[in-house]
Scaffold this motif. Sequence first.
Motif, PDB file in Angstrom:
ATOM      1  N   ALA A  75       0.826  -1.208   0.000  1.00  0.00           N
ATOM      2  CA  ALA A  75       0.000   0.000   0.000  1.00  0.00           C
ATOM      3  C   ALA A  75       0.860   1.258   0.000  1.00  0.00           C
ATOM      4  O   ALA A  75       0.523   2.263  -0.650  1.00  0.00           O
ATOM      5  CB  ALA A  75      -0.932  -0.010   1.206  1.00  0.00           C
ATOM      6  N   ALA A  76       1.985   1.223   0.727  1.00  0.00           N
ATOM      7  CA  ALA A  76       2.899   2.374   0.727  1.00  0.00           C
ATOM      8  C   ALA A  76       3.468   2.611  -0.667  1.00  0.00           C
ATOM      9  O   ALA A  76       3.561   3.761  -1.129  1.00  0.00           O
ATOM     10  CB  ALA A  76       4.026   2.146   1.730  1.00  0.00           C
TER      11      ALA A  76
ATOM     12  N   PRO B 291      -5.041  21.687 -10.045  1.00  0.00           N
ATOM     13  CA  PRO B 291      -6.145  21.594  -9.074  1.00  0.00           C
ATOM     14  C   PRO B 291      -6.214  20.270  -8.335  1.00  0.00           C
ATOM     15  O   PRO B 291      -6.992  20.135  -7.392  1.00  0.00           O
ATOM     16  CB  PRO B 291      -7.394  21.800  -9.956  1.00  0.00           C
ATOM     17  CG  PRO B 291      -6.972  21.388 -11.328  1.00  0.00           C
ATOM     18  CD  PRO B 291      -5.524  21.767 -11.445  1.00  0.00           C
ATOM     19  N   ARG B 292      -5.425  19.298  -8.739  1.00  0.00           N
ATOM     20  CA  ARG B 292      -5.498  17.991  -8.088  1.00  0.00           C
ATOM     21  C   ARG B 292      -4.411  17.816  -7.021  1.00  0.00           C
ATOM     22  O   ARG B 292      -4.016  16.702  -6.693  1.00  0.00           O
ATOM     23  CB  ARG B 292      -5.407  16.889  -9.136  1.00  0.00           C
ATOM     24  CG  ARG B 292      -6.589  16.897 -10.100  1.00  0.00           C
ATOM     25  CD  ARG B 292      -6.622  15.665 -10.942  1.00  0.00           C
ATOM     26  NE  ARG B 292      -5.368  15.478 -11.649  1.00  0.00           N
ATOM     27  CZ  ARG B 292      -5.023  14.344 -12.252  1.00  0.00           C
ATOM     28  NH1 ARG B 292      -5.834  13.319 -12.212  1.00  0.00           N
ATOM     29  NH2 ARG B 292      -3.871  14.254 -12.880  1.00  0.00           N
ATOM     30  N   TRP B 293      -3.961  18.925  -6.460  1.00  0.00           N
ATOM     31  CA  TRP B 293      -2.932  18.851  -5.438  1.00  0.00           C
ATOM     32  C   TRP B 293      -3.412  18.112  -4.197  1.00  0.00           C
ATOM     33  O   TRP B 293      -2.616  17.526  -3.466  1.00  0.00           O
ATOM     34  CB  TRP B 293      -2.444  20.246  -5.065  1.00  0.00           C
ATOM     35  CG  TRP B 293      -3.497  21.165  -4.504  1.00  0.00           C
ATOM     36  CD1 TRP B 293      -4.250  22.072  -5.189  1.00  0.00           C
ATOM     37  CD2 TRP B 293      -3.896  21.264  -3.127  1.00  0.00           C
ATOM     38  NE1 TRP B 293      -5.095  22.726  -4.324  1.00  0.00           N
ATOM     39  CE2 TRP B 293      -4.899  22.250  -3.057  1.00  0.00           C
ATOM     40  CE3 TRP B 293      -3.513  20.619  -1.956  1.00  0.00           C
ATOM     41  CZ2 TRP B 293      -5.522  22.609  -1.868  1.00  0.00           C
ATOM     42  CZ3 TRP B 293      -4.130  20.973  -0.761  1.00  0.00           C
ATOM     43  CH2 TRP B 293      -5.114  21.948  -0.720  1.00  0.00           C
ATOM     44  N   LYS B 294      -4.741  18.122  -3.944  1.00  0.00           N
ATOM     45  CA  LYS B 294      -5.257  17.410  -2.770  1.00  0.00           C
ATOM     46  C   LYS B 294      -5.032  15.908  -2.904  1.00  0.00           C
ATOM     47  O   LYS B 294      -4.692  15.218  -1.929  1.00  0.00           O
ATOM     48  CB  LYS B 294      -6.733  17.712  -2.576  1.00  0.00           C
ATOM     49  CG  LYS B 294      -7.018  19.164  -2.209  1.00  0.00           C
ATOM     50  CD  LYS B 294      -8.510  19.401  -2.041  1.00  0.00           C
ATOM     51  CE  LYS B 294      -8.797  20.863  -1.722  1.00  0.00           C
ATOM     52  NZ  LYS B 294     -10.265  21.118  -1.613  1.00  0.00           N
ATOM     53  N   ARG B 295      -5.217  15.378  -4.105  1.00  0.00           N
ATOM     54  CA  ARG B 295      -4.962  13.952  -4.311  1.00  0.00           C
ATOM     55  C   ARG B 295      -3.487  13.635  -4.112  1.00  0.00           C
ATOM     56  O   ARG B 295      -3.124  12.618  -3.497  1.00  0.00           O
ATOM     57  CB  ARG B 295      -5.379  13.540  -5.720  1.00  0.00           C
ATOM     58  CG  ARG B 295      -6.845  13.774  -6.045  1.00  0.00           C
ATOM     59  CD  ARG B 295      -7.156  13.251  -7.426  1.00  0.00           C
ATOM     60  NE  ARG B 295      -8.474  13.679  -7.878  1.00  0.00           N
ATOM     61  CZ  ARG B 295      -9.005  13.335  -9.038  1.00  0.00           C
ATOM     62  NH1 ARG B 295      -8.320  12.563  -9.878  1.00  0.00           N
ATOM     63  NH2 ARG B 295     -10.203  13.762  -9.388  1.00  0.00           N
ATOM     64  N   ALA B 296      -2.636  14.505  -4.629  1.00  0.00           N
ATOM     65  CA  ALA B 296      -1.198  14.284  -4.471  1.00  0.00           C
ATOM     66  C   ALA B 296      -0.791  14.357  -3.008  1.00  0.00           C
ATOM     67  O   ALA B 296       0.023  13.549  -2.533  1.00  0.00           O
ATOM     68  CB  ALA B 296      -0.424  15.313  -5.301  1.00  0.00           C
ATOM     69  N   LEU B 297      -1.352  15.309  -2.271  1.00  0.00           N
ATOM     70  CA  LEU B 297      -1.026  15.445  -0.859  1.00  0.00           C
ATOM     71  C   LEU B 297      -1.497  14.221  -0.080  1.00  0.00           C
ATOM     72  O   LEU B 297      -0.783  13.714   0.804  1.00  0.00           O
ATOM     73  CB  LEU B 297      -1.655  16.715  -0.289  1.00  0.00           C
ATOM     74  CG  LEU B 297      -1.420  16.987   1.197  1.00  0.00           C
ATOM     75  CD1 LEU B 297       0.071  17.106   1.502  1.00  0.00           C
ATOM     76  CD2 LEU B 297      -2.160  18.261   1.628  1.00  0.00           C
TER      77      LEU B 297
ATOM     78  N   GLY C  43      -0.112   9.322   2.671  1.00  0.00           N
ATOM     79  CA  GLY C  43      -0.420   7.905   2.792  1.00  0.00           C
ATOM     80  C   GLY C  43       0.810   7.026   2.805  1.00  0.00           C
ATOM     81  O   GLY C  43       0.818   5.977   3.466  1.00  0.00           O
ATOM     82  N   ARG C  44       1.857   7.421   2.094  1.00  0.00           N
ATOM     83  CA  ARG C  44       3.064   6.583   2.045  1.00  0.00           C
ATOM     84  C   ARG C  44       3.654   6.353   3.429  1.00  0.00           C
ATOM     85  O   ARG C  44       3.817   5.200   3.863  1.00  0.00           O
ATOM     86  CB  ARG C  44       4.087   7.232   1.102  1.00  0.00           C
ATOM     87  CG  ARG C  44       5.140   6.284   0.532  1.00  0.00           C
ATOM     88  CD  ARG C  44       6.192   5.859   1.495  1.00  0.00           C
ATOM     89  NE  ARG C  44       6.895   6.954   2.139  1.00  0.00           N
ATOM     90  CZ  ARG C  44       7.806   6.792   3.085  1.00  0.00           C
ATOM     91  NH1 ARG C  44       8.115   5.579   3.521  1.00  0.00           N
ATOM     92  NH2 ARG C  44       8.394   7.834   3.646  1.00  0.00           N
TER      93      ARG C  44
ATOM     94  N   PHE D 264       4.500   3.401   8.522  1.00  0.00           N
ATOM     95  CA  PHE D 264       4.455   3.431   9.983  1.00  0.00           C
ATOM     96  C   PHE D 264       3.571   2.309  10.516  1.00  0.00           C
ATOM     97  O   PHE D 264       3.889   1.670  11.530  1.00  0.00           O
ATOM     98  CB  PHE D 264       3.941   4.787  10.448  1.00  0.00           C
ATOM     99  CG  PHE D 264       3.760   4.898  11.937  1.00  0.00           C
ATOM    100  CD1 PHE D 264       4.825   4.733  12.796  1.00  0.00           C
ATOM    101  CD2 PHE D 264       2.510   5.168  12.475  1.00  0.00           C
ATOM    102  CE1 PHE D 264       4.663   4.835  14.178  1.00  0.00           C
ATOM    103  CE2 PHE D 264       2.333   5.269  13.848  1.00  0.00           C
ATOM    104  CZ  PHE D 264       3.403   5.107  14.702  1.00  0.00           C
ATOM    105  N   ALA D 265       2.450   2.049   9.818  1.00  0.00           N
ATOM    106  CA  ALA D 265       1.582   0.948  10.233  1.00  0.00           C
ATOM    107  C   ALA D 265       2.308  -0.388  10.159  1.00  0.00           C
ATOM    108  O   ALA D 265       2.068  -1.282  10.979  1.00  0.00           O
ATOM    109  CB  ALA D 265       0.325   0.917   9.367  1.00  0.00           C
TER     110      ALA D 265
END
Length: 377
Positions: A98-99, A262-268, A273-274, A279-280
């Motif tokens: 997932a990372a 405008p898709r910076w939220k997805r990138a962030l 998430g990585r 960490f998980a």
Amino acid sequence: MADAPRAEAPSGGLGDRLEQAIEHRADLPGEVARGEQELDAAPAGSGKRLRRTAFWLAVSAISLYLVAPSVIETFGSWKQVEQLSPAWLAAMAALQAAALGCIWALQWVSLHDARWQPVIASQLAGNALAKIAPGGGAMGSALQYRMLVAAGLPPGSTVSGLTAANLLGFAVVLALPLLSIPAILRGNVQHDLLSAAEIGLVALALMFALGAVLLTSDRLLLWIGRVVQAVRNRLRRHAEPLHRLPQRLVAERDGILATLGPRWKRALAAAVGRPAFDFACLLAVLKALDALPRPGLVLLAYCAAQVLTQIPLTPGGLGFVEAGLSATLTLAGVPAGTAVLATFVYRLFAYWLQLPLGLVGLGLNVRPARVRGPSRQ
């Protein structure tokens, strides 16, 4: 396409080496240029390439010699992996997958909807090379760039896209230690997986919110730049002082936004998430060994390991991460022997098992797919 190469050798104390590591990490166009010189087989520059390669081999050899006891101690615990159940090992593998998926998603957004195949193939191959080659960050970046261009992506947008993804991911790594402080200040909390997961989720939510503010507002970013600049200049009075760090931070941020659109939220979200899944994975290792201490201290130990990976004295921070993570886990309350075993299992999934995936990436790149035209939403 690329900036002029920076100094080859890390000089001075740890502060100098860490600053140079940050500079190299944030300067992906320069990394591509240096890596292309290393990968280039033309005889004209062979002497310079051989000297650079010999230098990094010597630096890595000396560094590995210094940290060899930690590496040997960590590897010496491999037989104890049988203590972990297959279910926990499968969970750790899934979390690391997932990372990796978050990295692919971040680069996919940054590269304007390139097809997934070249993104995944180039990242796997470049990541594996960076983990084994002396000073391998530059060579890994150059290999990924070459594979993406060979798959049909425009060179200019490929460099800008990879740079934006690199900077955003690295900014998240630098913010991690700050987010461990509130967790530590909570004091004694229940030492269980649910409590640790809750703390991790809160920290990551705060990270996303902080990232959104920094990407949309100049005021906080300028203030952070001034504080960091003043503290750095005060602590390192004998080094050349910084003068325009706040303005540089804003310029780098504007470059990221110009690339992501405008898709910076997805990138962030992908950039956050990585480390969340990574960490998980560490939490799963500690829980499987029944050695989960205060979650805030685990987060701090993880942050220390992430910072150590940025110092390019050995490929992927090999040796430094093992020594630092096992030591910080011990300070967090994990028994010394268990901390060494936990470090080995975590690095097994986060480092060693990702090396053969480079061959998978090269295999996926045998017949590169054409790139779909950019589509911004």
